[in-house]
Design a protein around this motif. Structure first.
Motif, mmCIF file in Angstrom:
data_model
loop_
_atom_site.group_PDB
_atom_site.id
_atom_site.type_symbol
_atom_site.label_atom_id
_atom_site.label_comp_id
_atom_site.label_asym_id
_atom_site.label_seq_id
_atom_site.Cartn_x
_atom_site.Cartn_y
_atom_site.Cartn_z
ATOM 1 N N CYS A 169 20.555 19.301 -4.430
ATOM 2 C CA CYS A 169 21.158 18.795 -5.665
ATOM 3 C C CYS A 169 21.271 19.944 -6.665
ATOM 4 O O CYS A 169 20.712 21.023 -6.438
ATOM 5 C CB CYS A 169 20.302 17.662 -6.250
ATOM 6 N N PRO A 170 21.980 19.749 -7.782
ATOM 7 C CA PRO A 170 22.067 20.805 -8.798
ATOM 8 C C PRO A 170 20.679 21.248 -9.243
ATOM 9 O O PRO A 170 19.728 20.451 -9.208
ATOM 10 C CB PRO A 170 22.829 20.125 -9.933
ATOM 11 N N PRO A 171 20.522 22.517 -9.659
ATOM 12 C CA PRO A 171 19.196 23.059 -10.000
ATOM 13 C C PRO A 171 18.400 22.206 -10.989
ATOM 14 O O PRO A 171 17.195 21.998 -10.803
ATOM 15 C CB PRO A 171 19.523 24.439 -10.575
ATOM 16 N N ALA A 172 19.053 21.703 -12.040
ATOM 17 C CA ALA A 172 18.325 20.907 -13.036
ATOM 18 C C ALA A 172 17.785 19.625 -12.426
ATOM 19 O O ALA A 172 16.682 19.168 -12.762
ATOM 20 C CB ALA A 172 19.229 20.595 -14.225
ATOM 21 N N VAL A 173 18.545 19.036 -11.503
ATOM 22 C CA VAL A 173 18.112 17.795 -10.851
ATOM 23 C C VAL A 173 16.981 18.084 -9.868
ATOM 24 O O VAL A 173 16.020 17.304 -9.759
ATOM 25 C CB VAL A 173 19.305 17.114 -10.147
ATOM 26 N N MET A 174 17.067 19.205 -9.160
ATOM 27 C CA MET A 174 15.999 19.589 -8.238
ATOM 28 C C MET A 174 14.705 19.862 -8.992
ATOM 29 O O MET A 174 13.614 19.481 -8.553
ATOM 30 C CB MET A 174 16.422 20.825 -7.435
ATOM 31 N N GLN A 175 14.795 20.531 -10.142
ATOM 32 C CA GLN A 175 13.611 20.809 -10.946
ATOM 33 C C GLN A 175 12.999 19.513 -11.457
ATOM 34 O O GLN A 175 11.777 19.337 -11.452
ATOM 35 C CB GLN A 175 13.987 21.703 -12.125
ATOM 36 N N GLY A 205 0.785 -1.229 0.000
ATOM 37 C CA GLY A 205 0.000 0.000 0.000
ATOM 38 C C GLY A 205 0.812 1.271 0.000
ATOM 39 O O GLY A 205 0.283 2.338 0.339
ATOM 40 N N ARG A 206 2.073 1.182 -0.405
ATOM 41 C CA ARG A 206 2.930 2.364 -0.437
ATOM 42 C C ARG A 206 3.728 2.388 -1.730
ATOM 43 O O ARG A 206 3.970 1.350 -2.349
ATOM 44 C CB ARG A 206 3.910 2.384 0.752
ATOM 45 N N VAL A 207 4.138 3.594 -2.120
ATOM 46 C CA VAL A 207 5.146 3.767 -3.155
ATOM 47 C C VAL A 207 6.395 4.327 -2.496
ATOM 48 O O VAL A 207 6.313 5.041 -1.487
ATOM 49 C CB VAL A 207 4.671 4.710 -4.288
ATOM 50 N N ALA A 208 7.547 4.007 -3.046
ATOM 51 C CA ALA A 208 8.811 4.510 -2.512
ATOM 52 C C ALA A 208 9.857 4.439 -3.606
ATOM 53 O O ALA A 208 9.691 3.744 -4.614
ATOM 54 C CB ALA A 208 9.247 3.697 -1.293
ATOM 55 N N GLY A 209 10.948 5.171 -3.414
ATOM 56 C CA GLY A 209 12.034 5.144 -4.388
ATOM 57 C C GLY A 209 12.884 6.391 -4.296
ATOM 58 O O GLY A 209 12.978 7.028 -3.241
ATOM 59 N N SER A 210 13.488 6.750 -5.435
ATOM 60 C CA SER A 210 14.318 7.947 -5.530
ATOM 61 C C SER A 210 13.783 8.860 -6.617
ATOM 62 O O SER A 210 13.392 8.387 -7.691
ATOM 63 C CB SER A 210 15.769 7.558 -5.860
ATOM 64 N N ASP A 211 13.757 10.168 -6.349
ATOM 65 C CA ASP A 211 13.328 11.125 -7.377
ATOM 66 C C ASP A 211 14.516 11.704 -8.137
ATOM 67 O O ASP A 211 14.403 12.721 -8.805
ATOM 68 C CB ASP A 211 12.479 12.243 -6.762
ATOM 69 N N GLY A 212 15.658 11.016 -8.036
ATOM 70 C CA GLY A 212 16.859 11.480 -8.714
ATOM 71 C C GLY A 212 17.737 12.335 -7.832
ATOM 72 O O GLY A 212 18.905 12.562 -8.145
ATOM 73 N N CYS A 213 17.173 12.802 -6.714
ATOM 74 C CA CYS A 213 17.914 13.601 -5.744
ATOM 75 C C CYS A 213 17.701 13.044 -4.341
ATOM 76 O O CYS A 213 18.655 12.724 -3.637
ATOM 77 C CB CYS A 213 17.467 15.054 -5.813
#
Length: 270
Positions: free
Chosen positions: A106-112, A71-79
């Motif tokens: 994280c770098p601006p492009a990665v945060m965006q 019942g959950r999602v989890a992972g990495s958003d790249g940052c």
């Protein structure tokens, strides 16, 4: 004191640290199993890597991941790492707004990109399987995310150690100027560098469980404050790992108590 000054602590999301190991099918088996199961059930215990956010691939070498469990999602958003409750009924899907995330910069492009990914998750209202891929859809049917099954093959892969448990309940990064590595060989063997000496160790892999035997290392003495103590701690941490979690280019080996034994990043091309 000099060795300690060269180490930097690694960020760990306390809310996710105790998550149990996820039993993952190999990517090909996972895709085949999806074809004969009801839509909602087909998501449970699966893991995915983002191929496209809308019409664009991920930025640079970043890896965005998504897994479904209990019942959950989890992972990495790249940052940062994230987790949130998810409701799945038939082919309808909705991720709760009440999620959690680490707070690394994280770098601006990665945060965006991370913000775009999180918005896509929150705005998803349905899903569809398409040629082994998973598409998350907006309320109007637009594709928000296209994801591919997470490959689970470890044999032949090489990893750089980003952090290891020092035996004092702390996950620490390698001393600056040293490199620790791990390579998974055919025939149930690990090999790599412990920062000074090379080592080998027997390993048995069974899905997301593993058993690592006592490492055997060469016997060079290396200069540098704390280098030999780091090697001792790293080699002691290896056999304590009993489960693994593979997400994109990140690999975590965890102890029986749920603590991280090793945190690794895949070396490009392996």
């Amino acid at each position: 004191m000099q060795a300690n000054a060269q180490r930097r602590p690694l960020a760990v999301l306390a809310g996710l640290a105790g998550v149990s190991a996820l039993v993952l099918l190999p990517a090909a088996s996972q895709a085949a199993a999806l074809a004969s199961t009801a839509p909602a059930a087909r998501l449970e215990n699966t893991a995915w890597v983002v191929e496209r956010l809308g019409e664009r691939p991920p930025v640079g070498s970043t890896s965005l991941t998504l897994r479904f469990e209990n019942g959950r999602v989890a992972g990495s958003d790249g940052c940062n790492r994230y987790g949130a409750p998810v409701t799945v009924r038939g082919s309808a899907l909705q991720v709760s707004q009440r999620g959690m995330s680490t707070k690394m910069a994280c770098p601006p492009a990665v945060m965006q990109q991370a913000e775009t990914f999180q918005n896509a998750l929150r705005n998803s209202r349905a899903f569809r399987f398409d040629g082994g891929r998973l598409r998350l859809l907006a309320a109007d049917g637009r594709t928000l995310l296209v994801l591919a099954p997470q490959a689970q093959q470890l044999v032949g892969s090489t990893w750089r150690v980003a952090g290891f448990n020092n035996g004092r309940q702390a996950l620490v990064s390698p001393i600056l100027g040293t490199s620790l590595s791990l390579r998974v060989l055919k025939g149930g063997q690990l090999t790599g560098s412990a920062g000074c000496n090379s080592y080998t160790a027997p390993v048995r892999l069974e899905g997301t469980r593993l058993r690592i035997g006592a490492p055997v290392a060469t016997r060079r003495r290396c200069p540098g404050a704390g280098v030999m103590e780091q090697e001792r701690q790293f080699l002691a941490a290896l056999p304590t790992a009993v489960t693994l979690r593979l997400e994109g280019d990140a690999l975590e080996l965890r102890r029986a108590d749920g603590a991280i034994a090793l945190s690794l990043r895949r070396i490009a091309g392996s």
